[in-house]
Scaffold this motif. Structure first.
Motif, mmCIF file in Angstrom:
data_model
loop_
_atom_site.group_PDB
_atom_site.id
_atom_site.type_symbol
_atom_site.label_atom_id
_atom_site.label_comp_id
_atom_site.label_asym_id
_atom_site.label_seq_id
_atom_site.Cartn_x
_atom_site.Cartn_y
_atom_site.Cartn_z
ATOM 1 N N PHE A 1 0.865 -1.177 0.000
ATOM 2 C CA PHE A 1 0.000 0.000 0.000
ATOM 3 C C PHE A 1 0.897 1.220 0.000
ATOM 4 N N LEU A 2 0.637 2.139 -0.917
ATOM 5 C CA LEU A 2 1.525 3.284 -1.119
ATOM 6 C C LEU A 2 0.730 4.586 -1.101
ATOM 7 N N SER A 3 1.253 5.576 -0.370
ATOM 8 C CA SER A 3 0.677 6.918 -0.388
ATOM 9 C C SER A 3 1.765 7.911 -0.766
ATOM 10 N N THR A 4 1.437 8.861 -1.632
ATOM 11 C CA THR A 4 2.389 9.896 -2.017
ATOM 12 C C THR A 4 2.054 11.235 -1.360
ATOM 13 N N ALA A 5 1.344 11.183 -0.225
ATOM 14 C CA ALA A 5 1.141 12.398 0.562
ATOM 15 C C ALA A 5 2.488 12.886 1.078
ATOM 16 N N PRO A 6 2.644 14.170 1.342
ATOM 17 C CA PRO A 6 3.911 14.658 1.888
ATOM 18 C C PRO A 6 4.241 13.994 3.225
ATOM 19 N N HIS A 7 5.515 13.983 3.550
ATOM 20 C CA HIS A 7 5.944 13.483 4.854
ATOM 21 C C HIS A 7 5.247 14.288 5.954
ATOM 22 N N ALA A 8 4.940 13.624 7.077
ATOM 23 C CA ALA A 8 4.174 14.259 8.152
ATOM 24 C C ALA A 8 4.852 15.498 8.727
ATOM 25 N N LEU A 9 6.183 15.591 8.633
ATOM 26 C CA LEU A 9 6.909 16.733 9.185
ATOM 27 C C LEU A 9 7.351 17.732 8.119
ATOM 28 N N SER A 10 6.962 17.495 6.881
ATOM 29 C CA SER A 10 7.422 18.332 5.769
ATOM 30 C C SER A 10 6.375 19.359 5.370
ATOM 31 N N ASP A 11 6.840 20.516 4.906
ATOM 32 C CA ASP A 11 5.917 21.496 4.326
ATOM 33 C C ASP A 11 6.079 21.567 2.807
ATOM 34 N N GLU A 12 6.773 20.578 2.228
ATOM 35 C CA GLU A 12 6.933 20.540 0.776
ATOM 36 C C GLU A 12 5.671 19.997 0.125
ATOM 37 N N PRO A 13 5.395 20.373 -1.109
ATOM 38 C CA PRO A 13 4.199 19.870 -1.793
ATOM 39 C C PRO A 13 4.328 18.389 -2.126
ATOM 40 N N ALA A 14 3.198 17.748 -2.311
ATOM 41 C CA ALA A 14 3.196 16.334 -2.685
ATOM 42 C C ALA A 14 3.819 16.156 -4.063
ATOM 43 N N ALA A 15 4.510 15.040 -4.249
ATOM 44 C CA ALA A 15 5.160 14.741 -5.533
ATOM 45 C C ALA A 15 4.880 13.301 -5.914
ATOM 46 N N GLY A 16 4.876 13.041 -7.203
ATOM 47 C CA GLY A 16 4.575 11.708 -7.698
ATOM 48 C C GLY A 16 5.751 10.750 -7.608
ATOM 49 N N VAL A 17 5.417 9.461 -7.717
ATOM 50 C CA VAL A 17 6.404 8.383 -7.659
ATOM 51 C C VAL A 17 6.044 7.360 -8.732
ATOM 52 N N ALA A 18 7.045 6.874 -9.453
ATOM 53 C CA ALA A 18 6.831 5.792 -10.413
ATOM 54 C C ALA A 18 7.107 4.459 -9.735
ATOM 55 N N VAL A 19 6.277 3.466 -10.038
ATOM 56 C CA VAL A 19 6.437 2.122 -9.477
ATOM 57 C C VAL A 19 6.662 1.148 -10.625
ATOM 58 N N GLN A 20 7.717 0.368 -10.544
ATOM 59 C CA GLN A 20 7.988 -0.653 -11.557
ATOM 60 C C GLN A 20 8.120 -2.000 -10.859
ATOM 61 N N ILE A 21 7.264 -2.942 -11.231
ATOM 62 C CA ILE A 21 7.292 -4.294 -10.670
ATOM 63 C C ILE A 21 7.806 -5.225 -11.754
ATOM 64 N N GLU A 22 8.892 -5.931 -11.452
ATOM 65 C CA GLU A 22 9.572 -6.736 -12.468
ATOM 66 C C GLU A 22 9.892 -8.129 -11.948
ATOM 67 N N THR A 23 10.145 -9.031 -12.883
ATOM 68 C CA THR A 23 10.573 -10.380 -12.552
ATOM 69 C C THR A 23 12.045 -10.519 -12.886
ATOM 70 N N PRO A 24 12.934 -10.650 -11.890
ATOM 71 C CA PRO A 24 14.360 -10.759 -12.184
ATOM 72 C C PRO A 24 14.688 -12.074 -12.875
ATOM 73 N N ALA A 25 15.626 -12.023 -13.797
ATOM 74 C CA ALA A 25 16.110 -13.255 -14.421
ATOM 75 C C ALA A 25 16.881 -14.088 -13.407
ATOM 76 N N HIS A 26 17.637 -13.418 -12.533
ATOM 77 C CA HIS A 26 18.391 -14.098 -11.481
ATOM 78 C C HIS A 26 18.805 -13.060 -10.452
ATOM 79 N N THR A 27 18.757 -13.442 -9.184
ATOM 80 C CA THR A 27 19.166 -12.513 -8.128
ATOM 81 C C THR A 27 19.934 -13.249 -7.038
ATOM 82 N N ASP A 28 20.815 -12.544 -6.364
ATOM 83 C CA ASP A 28 21.549 -13.061 -5.209
ATOM 84 C C ASP A 28 21.293 -12.160 -4.020
ATOM 85 N N ASP A 29 21.383 -12.709 -2.818
ATOM 86 C CA ASP A 29 21.196 -11.899 -1.620
ATOM 87 C C ASP A 29 22.314 -10.877 -1.484
ATOM 88 N N PRO A 30 21.979 -9.641 -1.063
ATOM 89 C CA PRO A 30 23.041 -8.707 -0.690
ATOM 90 C C PRO A 30 23.675 -9.169 0.618
#
Length: 215
Positions: free
Chosen positions: A168-197
């Protein structure tokens, strides 16, 4: 067993979505997929709640921080549930600090999104404010204060789902910020291969327990 993650995996496009400022959005994410958030403007804030698809596991911020000796979310951390299982792993980020101490702005955005999935106010638990940073103010109460100019357009953070999730995602400003709300792009992908960091022992244990349960 869910494949593990590399810092720069080769990815197969699956889904891309832009969330405008001051909007809430949600989606299911299958185990093993990656979720990359990209700030579309300076000062963006992406508040995220995370619940296991089985509805048993909820993001537990105190356990996540305590077990990994941190007061912030950063790359190489596992986001843990209240049962000590791994929900997701932060595999990469252009920023080394994402706030998880101050909660969400009480604007009902996340609550409205939760109701679409049959949840309610009791499910509005602690969250992560991606792209935001707080520090201790120089006052007698040592209160928390928002750090401006921390995130800029193009900053990213990537998570790997370690079990099936609802995010669940909200792009409302941070609770302590007076900056205006800004958008965010979301990309959901299937990795070909991954290793743990590289992870702390406690995080590795949470991943192992999770993989044993979903194998």
């Amino acid at each position: 067993m869910t494949p593990a993650a590399t810092p720069n995996p080769t990815l197969t496009p699956a889904h891309t979505h832009e969330v405008p400022g001051a909007v809430a959005w949600s989606a299911p994410v299958r185990a093993g997929r990656t979720v990359t958030l990209t700030a579309l403007a300076d000062g963006a804030n992406a508040t995220m709640l995370m619940i296991g698809a089985d509805r048993l596991d909820r993001l537990n911020i105190p356990d996540t921080l305590k077990s990994q000796m941190s007061a912030r979310i950063k790359p190489g951390m596992v986001l843990m549930s209240d049962r000590g299982l791994a929900l997701a792993t932060v595999t990469a980020s252009s920023l080394d600090w994402h706030d998880c101490l101050t909660g969400a702005l009480p604007d009902q955005l996340l609550l409205l999104e939760l109701t679409k999935h049959g949840f309610g106010e009791a499910d509005l638990h602690a969250c992560i404010n991606f792209f935001s940073k707080v520090s201790v103010a120089d006052d007698p109460r040592a209160s928390l204060t928002y750090v401006p100019d921390h995130a800029h357009a193009g900053d990213t953070v990537t998570l790997r789902a370690d079990q099936d999730l609802l995010i669940f995602l909200s792009t409302a400003p941070h609770a302590l910020s007076d900056e205006p709300a800004a958008g965010v792009a979301v990309q959901i992908e299937t990795p070909a291969h991954t290793d743990d960091p590289e992870l702390r022992e406690e995080a590795t244990r949470a991943l192992r327990l999770t993989r044993e349960l979903i194998a």
